[in-house]
Design a protein around this motif. Structure first.
Motif, PDB file in Angstrom:
ATOM      1  N   MET A  71      21.774   0.002   6.927  1.00 56.68           N
ATOM      2  CA  MET A  71      20.329  -0.156   6.724  1.00 56.68           C
ATOM      3  C   MET A  71      20.035  -1.253   5.699  1.00 56.68           C
ATOM      4  N   ALA A  72      20.713  -1.214   4.562  1.00 57.10           N
ATOM      5  CA  ALA A  72      20.447  -2.198   3.509  1.00 57.10           C
ATOM      6  C   ALA A  72      20.759  -3.616   3.970  1.00 57.10           C
ATOM      7  N   LEU A  73      21.901  -3.790   4.641  1.00 56.13           N
ATOM      8  CA  LEU A  73      22.289  -5.134   5.032  1.00 56.13           C
ATOM      9  C   LEU A  73      21.480  -5.665   6.217  1.00 56.13           C
ATOM     10  N   VAL A  74      20.980  -4.767   7.045  1.00 58.63           N
ATOM     11  CA  VAL A  74      20.065  -5.210   8.102  1.00 58.63           C
ATOM     12  C   VAL A  74      18.778  -5.740   7.469  1.00 58.63           C
ATOM     13  N   LEU A  75      18.327  -5.093   6.410  1.00 58.45           N
ATOM     14  CA  LEU A  75      17.119  -5.550   5.723  1.00 58.45           C
ATOM     15  C   LEU A  75      17.335  -6.870   4.991  1.00 58.45           C
ATOM     16  N   LEU A  76      18.532  -7.095   4.478  1.00 59.89           N
ATOM     17  CA  LEU A  76      18.773  -8.239   3.612  1.00 59.89           C
ATOM     18  C   LEU A  76      19.330  -9.471   4.308  1.00 59.89           C
ATOM     19  N   THR A  77      19.880  -9.320   5.508  1.00 55.46           N
ATOM     20  CA  THR A  77      20.469 -10.466   6.205  1.00 55.46           C
ATOM     21  C   THR A  77      19.918 -10.532   7.625  1.00 55.46           C
ATOM     22  N   GLU A  78      20.031 -11.692   8.205  1.00 53.65           N
ATOM     23  CA  GLU A  78      19.636 -11.851   9.606  1.00 53.65           C
ATOM     24  C   GLU A  78      20.305 -13.089  10.171  1.00 53.65           C
ATOM     25  N   GLY A  79      20.080 -13.335  11.419  1.00 54.91           N
ATOM     26  CA  GLY A  79      20.646 -14.525  12.038  1.00 54.91           C
ATOM     27  C   GLY A  79      22.015 -14.264  12.632  1.00 54.91           C
ATOM     28  N   SER A  80      22.631 -15.326  13.112  1.00 49.13           N
ATOM     29  CA  SER A  80      23.896 -15.196  13.826  1.00 49.13           C
ATOM     30  C   SER A  80      25.046 -14.797  12.909  1.00 49.13           C
ATOM     31  N   SER A  81      24.943 -15.102  11.606  1.00 47.17           N
ATOM     32  CA  SER A  81      26.041 -14.741  10.707  1.00 47.17           C
ATOM     33  C   SER A  81      25.934 -13.310  10.201  1.00 47.17           C
ATOM     34  N   PRO A  84      26.600  -9.770  10.594  1.00 52.43           N
ATOM     35  CA  PRO A  84      27.414  -8.962  11.503  1.00 52.43           C
ATOM     36  C   PRO A  84      26.870  -7.539  11.656  1.00 52.43           C
ATOM     37  N   PHE A  85      25.534  -7.405  11.752  1.00 48.93           N
ATOM     38  CA  PHE A  85      24.933  -6.080  11.868  1.00 48.93           C
ATOM     39  C   PHE A  85      25.457  -5.367  13.111  1.00 48.93           C
ATOM     40  N   PHE A  86      25.687  -6.120  14.180  1.00 46.92           N
ATOM     41  CA  PHE A  86      26.124  -5.507  15.430  1.00 46.92           C
ATOM     42  C   PHE A  86      27.525  -4.919  15.284  1.00 46.92           C
ATOM     43  N   ALA A  87      28.432  -5.674  14.669  1.00 45.01           N
ATOM     44  CA  ALA A  87      29.789  -5.162  14.442  1.00 45.01           C
ATOM     45  C   ALA A  87      29.747  -3.954  13.518  1.00 45.01           C
ATOM     46  N   PHE A  88      28.885  -4.007  12.535  1.00 47.72           N
ATOM     47  CA  PHE A  88      28.766  -2.888  11.601  1.00 47.72           C
ATOM     48  C   PHE A  88      28.214  -1.650  12.318  1.00 47.72           C
ATOM     49  N   PHE A  89      27.242  -1.850  13.188  1.00 46.91           N
ATOM     50  CA  PHE A  89      26.685  -0.753  13.984  1.00 46.91           C
ATOM     51  C   PHE A  89      27.786  -0.099  14.811  1.00 46.91           C
ATOM     52  N   MET A  90      28.578  -0.927  15.490  1.00 48.59           N
ATOM     53  CA  MET A  90      29.644  -0.386  16.337  1.00 48.59           C
ATOM     54  C   MET A  90      30.718   0.310  15.501  1.00 48.59           C
ATOM     55  N   PHE A  91      31.022  -0.232  14.325  1.00 41.73           N
ATOM     56  CA  PHE A  91      32.000   0.419  13.460  1.00 41.73           C
ATOM     57  C   PHE A  91      31.541   1.826  13.092  1.00 41.73           C
ATOM     58  N   VAL A  92      30.318   1.966  12.644  1.00 39.54           N
ATOM     59  CA  VAL A  92      29.817   3.277  12.234  1.00 39.54           C
ATOM     60  C   VAL A  92      29.795   4.233  13.424  1.00 39.54           C
ATOM     61  N   LEU A  93      29.385   3.741  14.578  1.00 38.12           N
ATOM     62  CA  LEU A  93      29.338   4.568  15.779  1.00 38.12           C
ATOM     63  C   LEU A  93      30.745   5.000  16.215  1.00 38.12           C
ATOM     64  N   LEU A  94      31.674   4.075  16.250  1.00 41.17           N
ATOM     65  CA  LEU A  94      33.045   4.414  16.642  1.00 41.17           C
ATOM     66  C   LEU A  94      33.729   5.313  15.611  1.00 41.17           C
ATOM     67  N   ALA A  95      33.411   5.120  14.336  1.00 46.04           N
ATOM     68  CA  ALA A  95      33.977   5.999  13.308  1.00 46.04           C
ATOM     69  C   ALA A  95      33.537   7.444  13.553  1.00 46.04           C
ATOM     70  N   ALA A  96      32.283   7.632  13.934  1.00 45.95           N
ATOM     71  CA  ALA A  96      31.805   8.987  14.262  1.00 45.95           C
ATOM     72  C   ALA A  96      32.525   9.519  15.490  1.00 45.95           C
ATOM     73  N   ALA A  97      32.717   8.669  16.483  1.00 45.56           N
ATOM     74  CA  ALA A  97      33.394   9.102  17.711  1.00 45.56           C
ATOM     75  C   ALA A  97      34.853   9.472  17.435  1.00 45.56           C
TER      76      ALA A  97
END
Length: 175
Positions: A89-99, A101-114
């Motif tokens: 949540m914090a890094l989505v608010l503070l960063t944007e653009g192609s650099s 890595p919100f998407f990779a972070f999203f998948m990491f958290v999701l896969l960690a739960a799985a």
């Protein structure tokens, strides 16, 4: 049940170790990605770098604390997951653009739960992460006139679709 990944000539890594290593590598990648991009971080640079630095320290501490102790890993999995979600949540608010890595972070958290729990926990995590992403988008939208609504909607759609796929795999896996 602990799942093992065999690497190379027999080094076995449990899912807890994979999550710990993934967290650390992702934290370092996040720092490198925004550090090498002149346009990042887009908001509060000093706070962003401090936050990522603390997260790297947290990730390293979690890897050290849990590497050889599956019980400690099991006990700390929930609190660590909460920290991962807060960082998303914090890094989505503070960063944007192609650099960003919100998407990779999203998948990491999701896969960690799985990996750690079941598809119910994965579904709850996916729902929470997607709602937090939407909330952060609405916050940014209120303060930035250059907010790209179409890009935001497409990204939200990607998060929902990938969440559904991971949840489906989790609900239908046969171990």
């Amino acid at each position: 049940m602990r799942y093992m990944l065999t690497v190379g000539t027999g080094l076995k890594l449990s899912s807890g170790r994979i999550v710990a290593l993934g967290r650390l590598m992702l934290a370092v990648l996040y720092l490198l990605a925004i550090w090498t991009d002149a346009n990042q971080p887009t908001r509060a640079p000093a706070a962003t770098y401090s936050l990522i630095g603390l997260y790297i320290f947290f990730a390293l501490a979690m890897a050290i604390l849990t590497w050889a102790n599956w019980w400690r890993d099991a006990k700390l999995a929930g609190p660590a997951h909460a920290v991962d979600i807060a960082m998303f949540m914090a890094l989505v608010l503070l960063t944007e653009g192609s650099s960003s890595p919100f998407f990779a972070f999203f998948m990491f958290v999701l896969l960690a739960a799985a990996f750690r729990w079941n598809w119910h926990a994965t579904a709850l995590t996916a729902t929470l992460l997607t709602l937090l992403y939407v909330a952060s988008g609405m916050i940014v939208r209120n303060y930035e006139p250059s907010f790209d609504l179409q890009r935001f909607m497409v990204r939200t759609g990607h998060l929902v679709i990938l969440s559904l796929i991971v949840i489906w795999f989790g609900a239908n896996q046969r171990w």
